[in-house]
Design a protein around this motif. Sequence first.
Motif, PDB file in Angstrom:
ATOM      1  N   ALA A 128      41.368  37.992  39.079  1.00 26.06           N
ATOM      2  CA  ALA A 128      42.344  37.036  38.565  1.00 26.06           C
ATOM      3  C   ALA A 128      41.932  36.613  37.161  1.00 26.06           C
ATOM      4  CB  ALA A 128      42.430  35.818  39.482  1.00 26.06           C
ATOM      5  N   GLN A 129      42.889  36.102  36.380  1.00 22.72           N
ATOM      6  CA  GLN A 129      42.611  35.689  35.016  1.00 22.72           C
ATOM      7  C   GLN A 129      41.972  34.302  35.004  1.00 22.72           C
ATOM      8  OE1 GLN A 129      46.540  36.074  33.278  1.00 22.72           O
ATOM      9  NE2 GLN A 129      46.016  38.048  32.401  1.00 22.72           N
ATOM     10  N   LYS A 138      47.006  34.531  38.806  1.00 24.89           N
ATOM     11  CA  LYS A 138      47.211  35.953  39.172  1.00 24.89           C
ATOM     12  C   LYS A 138      48.664  36.121  39.548  1.00 24.89           C
ATOM     13  CE  LYS A 138      45.342  39.675  42.093  1.00 24.89           C
ATOM     14  NZ  LYS A 138      44.822  40.490  40.992  1.00 24.89           N
TER      15      LYS A 138
END
Length: 545
Positions: free
Chosen positions: A416-417, A445
């Motif tokens: 995920a970012q 995400k």
Amino acid sequence: MKKLIITLFLVFAVCLVFSANELQPRKIIITPEEPSTLEAQISVNKGEGAAYQSGEAISISFKVNKDAYIVIYDTEANGNTSIIFPNRYQKDNFVRANQTVTVPQGYKFTVGGVQGKEYLQIVASTAQFAQYNAWSQNFTADPFPSVTANAEKDLQVYARKIIITPEAPAPEWTSASTYFYVGNKPVDGTVSFNTTPSGAAIWVDGTWLSGTTPLRTNLSEGYHYFKFSKSGYQIYENQFYLPSGGYQQINASLLPLMPQYGKVTINSQPPNASVYLDGIFKGNTPITLNNISSGAHSIEVRLTGYNSETKQFQLNPGEHKVMNINLNPEVSIGTVNINTYPSDASVSIDGTYYTNNNGQVQVQLNSGVHTLSVSAAGYNTKTLQFTLNAGEFKQINAQLEQILAEVRILSNPSSAQVYINNNYVDLTGKTYTLAPGYYTVKITKTGYQDWSTSVTLNSGQNSDIVATLVSLKGIIRIRPTESCAIYLDGNFVQDLNAGSVYNFEVEAGIHEFVFLKPGYYMFSERINVTPAASYNIYPNFQLIN
């Protein structure tokens, strides 16, 4: 060079050009600057200096005394140089120790029709050549890669660039060479090699001759590059031209190597002071130290009641250096002022702690060498030595480096970012290094709800930040009793097999699922999907009467 394919063999036509401006071996022969325990040999099937006629087959043999990577250069009389090994047909250039390798294998080289003298040089290296990948990629277009059309200008420079790469340490490498003629072989000439003093080893065109000076031998017509080598003397090198059938006398006076040692005499006032050379006690003044290696040195002179004196000096080979040192009476006290960051850092000198007054510590100390240590929570300790001279006021700035915070950020699902203080940094599953302090962390995400938290990070390793993301989609599980086709919101999705279980992720909202099977009534179901929820559909078909 011209390549011709005849039946199953490759014919490598060696086209040589002879001119009055014969190639000079000194400009094209590749030799290491330092001796090497790696040795290479190369020869042609008829022997060095042999004559070959146009169309005659030629083969080359070589070996090395250690496992090595090999490249062989062929330099024509006009300066054109190609790599004949490795090539399209013998790509692997790694050769085992003492294994004789023949070129060509599975194809043939034949000599071209232009007369002249041609050189073959082998270069062996314990590391793969820097240009090997470039050669191998071009083998299809150029089976024998071209190096240069001007060997005298480019070959030695090119060879060193591909051997000595930026990586350290540099590989061990060596070279060897041979030559042959096309057409009529010129008449050999005679050379007399003489040195003063005698007994020098003789190297000619890449090969050590059998015997030492004085030596008389026959050599081929043309330019020759030679070296004289004798222990205790400088290398002598030069070149000469030997006419066909002619005579040449080579005389050289060898210069002795410069002595590698010198001596130094140290006097002091007052005398009887202790002398330390490069930190090692040697005796008391006055003293003469013999057999000191040339180069940079340090002399320290000590006497009780006097300040010690240290002198740096450079000693040349064979030099006798005299140093006169006046010692000053010792004054025992000096002052050191230490400025610290942070201002509340702990300060100790020679193991004794001193009060820090808002970032400043001032102490009077005996002259000499002292050890300072500055430490603070969350910072790397700084330790250093300083010399305080009598009557000196010394300033020392001690700025400590803050110990950074480390934190691992994880998520489920992974990759995920990660946004820190609203700035994108990277993906989850990594460790981040930050200055200690307060931070907001957001994890995003696609298909999942954003996740965020606030955290205070301390110096060193912190607890992991773990984000469990909530899916924005619902899960539809379908297990049909009959093989059928599924449509979602009027769009065909795929064919389903009877008895199999299928999982579909669907966006939140109302969706209609339709199942069709020929000969049966349509089965449909409408579901209001909410995020992260799961639903089951069991299609049940009825025959059309």
